[in-house]
Scaffold this active site. Structure first.
Site, PDB file in Angstrom:
ATOM      1  N   GLY A 155      49.852  38.461  46.955  1.00  0.00           N
ATOM      2  CA  GLY A 155      49.304  37.115  46.990  1.00  0.00           C
ATOM      3  C   GLY A 155      49.793  36.290  45.819  1.00  0.00           C
ATOM      4  O   GLY A 155      50.318  36.835  44.839  1.00  0.00           O
ATOM      5  N   ARG A 168      45.598  33.061  42.054  1.00  0.00           N
ATOM      6  CA  ARG A 168      44.249  32.688  42.508  1.00  0.00           C
ATOM      7  C   ARG A 168      44.123  32.699  44.026  1.00  0.00           C
ATOM      8  O   ARG A 168      43.339  31.936  44.607  1.00  0.00           O
ATOM      9  CB  ARG A 168      43.869  31.299  41.962  1.00  0.00           C
ATOM     10  CG  ARG A 168      43.770  31.227  40.454  1.00  0.00           C
ATOM     11  CD  ARG A 168      42.680  32.131  39.930  1.00  0.00           C
ATOM     12  NE  ARG A 168      42.534  32.045  38.479  1.00  0.00           N
ATOM     13  CZ  ARG A 168      41.683  32.746  37.771  1.00  0.00           C
ATOM     14  NH1 ARG A 168      40.883  33.601  38.387  1.00  0.00           N
ATOM     15  NH2 ARG A 168      41.603  32.623  36.469  1.00  0.00           N
ATOM     16  N   HIS A 183      37.529  39.663  35.107  1.00  0.00           N
ATOM     17  CA  HIS A 183      37.846  40.820  35.954  1.00  0.00           C
ATOM     18  C   HIS A 183      36.868  41.962  35.697  1.00  0.00           C
ATOM     19  O   HIS A 183      36.394  42.611  36.630  1.00  0.00           O
ATOM     20  CB  HIS A 183      39.281  41.288  35.676  1.00  0.00           C
ATOM     21  CG  HIS A 183      40.316  40.544  36.459  1.00  0.00           C
ATOM     22  ND1 HIS A 183      41.040  41.127  37.464  1.00  0.00           N
ATOM     23  CD2 HIS A 183      40.737  39.250  36.387  1.00  0.00           C
ATOM     24  CE1 HIS A 183      41.873  40.226  37.979  1.00  0.00           C
ATOM     25  NE2 HIS A 183      41.707  39.095  37.336  1.00  0.00           N
ATOM     26  N   GLU A 189      41.566  51.952  32.561  1.00  0.00           N
ATOM     27  CA  GLU A 189      42.648  52.438  31.717  1.00  0.00           C
ATOM     28  C   GLU A 189      43.672  51.321  31.572  1.00  0.00           C
ATOM     29  O   GLU A 189      44.176  50.811  32.572  1.00  0.00           O
ATOM     30  CB  GLU A 189      43.303  53.688  32.319  1.00  0.00           C
ATOM     31  CG  GLU A 189      42.430  54.919  32.260  1.00  0.00           C
ATOM     32  CD  GLU A 189      43.255  56.204  32.263  1.00  0.00           C
ATOM     33  OE1 GLU A 189      44.468  56.142  31.949  1.00  0.00           O
ATOM     34  OE2 GLU A 189      42.664  57.258  32.572  1.00  0.00           O
ATOM     35  N   ASP A 196      46.381  46.995  38.956  1.00  0.00           N
ATOM     36  CA  ASP A 196      46.436  45.535  38.937  1.00  0.00           C
ATOM     37  C   ASP A 196      47.123  45.100  37.618  1.00  0.00           C
ATOM     38  O   ASP A 196      46.494  45.136  36.562  1.00  0.00           O
ATOM     39  CB  ASP A 196      45.019  44.967  39.029  1.00  0.00           C
ATOM     40  CG  ASP A 196      44.998  43.482  39.360  1.00  0.00           C
ATOM     41  OD1 ASP A 196      46.081  42.875  39.433  1.00  0.00           O
ATOM     42  OD2 ASP A 196      43.888  42.941  39.544  1.00  0.00           O
TER      43      ASP A 196
END
Length: 404
Positions: free
Chosen positions: A234, A237, A276, A287, A306
């Site tokens: 994506g 945002r 997040h 981690e 991520d």
């Protein structure tokens, strides 16, 4: 045991009277849902839906054989409609057991919110767990005991995915458990999107009036199969991180791998990282690393990475890929080797994996050779990573579009 779901909706049902929202507009046919109520072997009724006798008749059942009606909602829950001839509804105190003449045994479970859950054991030993909306067992199973995984679980999967994670951790949900989402209301998307989200959690939804046989479900072709590797793409945002987190919200002990690291003295970046963190369940562990291969090679709980774009940035830094001369004289080959090693680890990983990456190449062409190089390499990485995944999604304006 045979279960007939007289309703599968939230306490107010779907659609709501005179509600113009998109969810209610889509709640037609099999997507229309009365308040959740379950008829067990035509002898035990869990909760009441408006017009229960008519709901039973539409499902080809009768309430004439019901010998016990048990309530789960809080005391200030929805208004009750008790048809003539039904026993007066009651609520069992937490951890109390009830034996029915039909051979069913019912145990009331303590919950982490007002209301009561029930563990129903059939005459042949099959086990059904039924929870009210927005609830999870308190502690390790709320007093359900240690009888192993239940055969069927009816619960608010959409509203409490963390409750499903807790049931998995407590051993009440296993690979062969049929998890059916009920109490479906305004908070859930309609149609295919609901089915996709539930399948990612290892659950499913069924229309009102469906009859299920407890113990007949064996997973795989009979129901949802959780994809082992998923790539979520994506733009900025677009909702890609939220989608990735949602896909693992129903699993315990997730390891969140943040490839971003820390940036001292940058309050805006710190605010992004904090946003997040606040979204993640408290049971998740974080981690901060770009050393992904050892994590992928080890057995363990699910991984959420991520994101791949930041991993690529770190790796291109390490091989000095930004320098044109260094790139031609070995940087390109070294980057390819590192990507190959990562993808081999993804191919062989024993863990449930969800990875996030940025979709690139749809906008302005970067003005520098280094910028174009990064764009090209990220596009190649996304394509090769996607080849190793059972599911690939593209998020646009908060909507996840399945590509595979």
């Amino acid at each position: 045991m045979e279960l007939t779901l007289l309703g599968t909706g939230g306490p107010a049902g779907l659609p709501l009277p005179d509600c113009p929202c998109a969810r209610c507009a889509a709640a037609t046919g099999s997507e229309a849902r009365a308040a959740t109520a379950v008829l067990v072997d035509s002898t035990l009724l869990l909760d009441l839906t408006p017009g229960p006798a008519f709901a039973a008749a539409r499902a080809g059942r009768s309430l004439s054989g019901v010998r016990q009606v048990l309530l789960t909602h809080p005391h200030d829950g929805p208004a009750l409609e008790v048809p003539a001839g039904l026993p007066a509804p009651v609520r069992l105190p937490d951890r109390q057991e009830l034996a029915l003449i039909s051979g069913h045994r019912v145990r009331a479970l303590a919950l982490d919110s007002p209301g009561t859950g029930y563990l129903v054991t059939g005459p042949d030993g099959e086990r059904l767990l039924y929870l009210p909306p927005g609830a999870a067992p308190a502690g390790a199973g709320g007093g359900a005991g240690h009888g192993g995984p239940c055969d069927t679980v009816l619960m608010d999967v959409a509203g409490r995915p963390d409750a499903l994670a807790g049931l998995r951790e407590a051993g009440l949900v296993g690979a062969g458990t049929d998890v059916v989402a009920v109490h479906l209301g305004h908070a859930v998307p309609p149609g295919a999107e609901l089915r996709r989200r539930l399948a990612a959690a290892g659950a499913r939804a069924v229309p009102d009036g469906t009859t299920l046989t407890v113990g007949a479900y064996h997973g795989g072709a009979d129901g949802p199969e959780v994809p082992r590797r998923t790539l979520v793409l994506g733009g900025a945002r677009s909702g890609k991180s939220v989608e990735a987190e949602r896909r693992l919200a129903a699993f315990p002990g997730v390891v969140y791998v943040a490839t971003s690291g820390t940036r001292d003295g940058d309050p805006e970046w710190a605010a992004r990282v904090a946003e997040h963190r606040e979204r993640r369940p408290a049971s998740w562990r974080t981690e901060e690393t770009c050393d992904l291969v050892p994590l992928l090679e080890r057995e363990g709980p699910p991984l959420l990475i991520d994101c791949l774009a930041l991993w690529l940035t770190h790796t291109m830094d390490a091989v000095e890929a930004w320098d044109d001369t260094r790139w031609v004289r070995g940087g390109a080959a070294e980057l390819t080797a590192r990507v190959d090693t990562l993808l081999e680890a993804v191919r062989r990983t024993p863990r449930l994996l969800v990875a996030v990456s940025n979709e690139v190449g749809s906008g302005v062409v970067p003005a520098t050779s280094a910028g174009r190089r990064f764009r090209d390499e990220l596009g190649r990485l996304n394509a090769r990573f996607g080849e190793e995944c059972e599911h690939v999604l593209l998020t646009v304006a908060g909507v996840a579009l399945p590509l595979r």
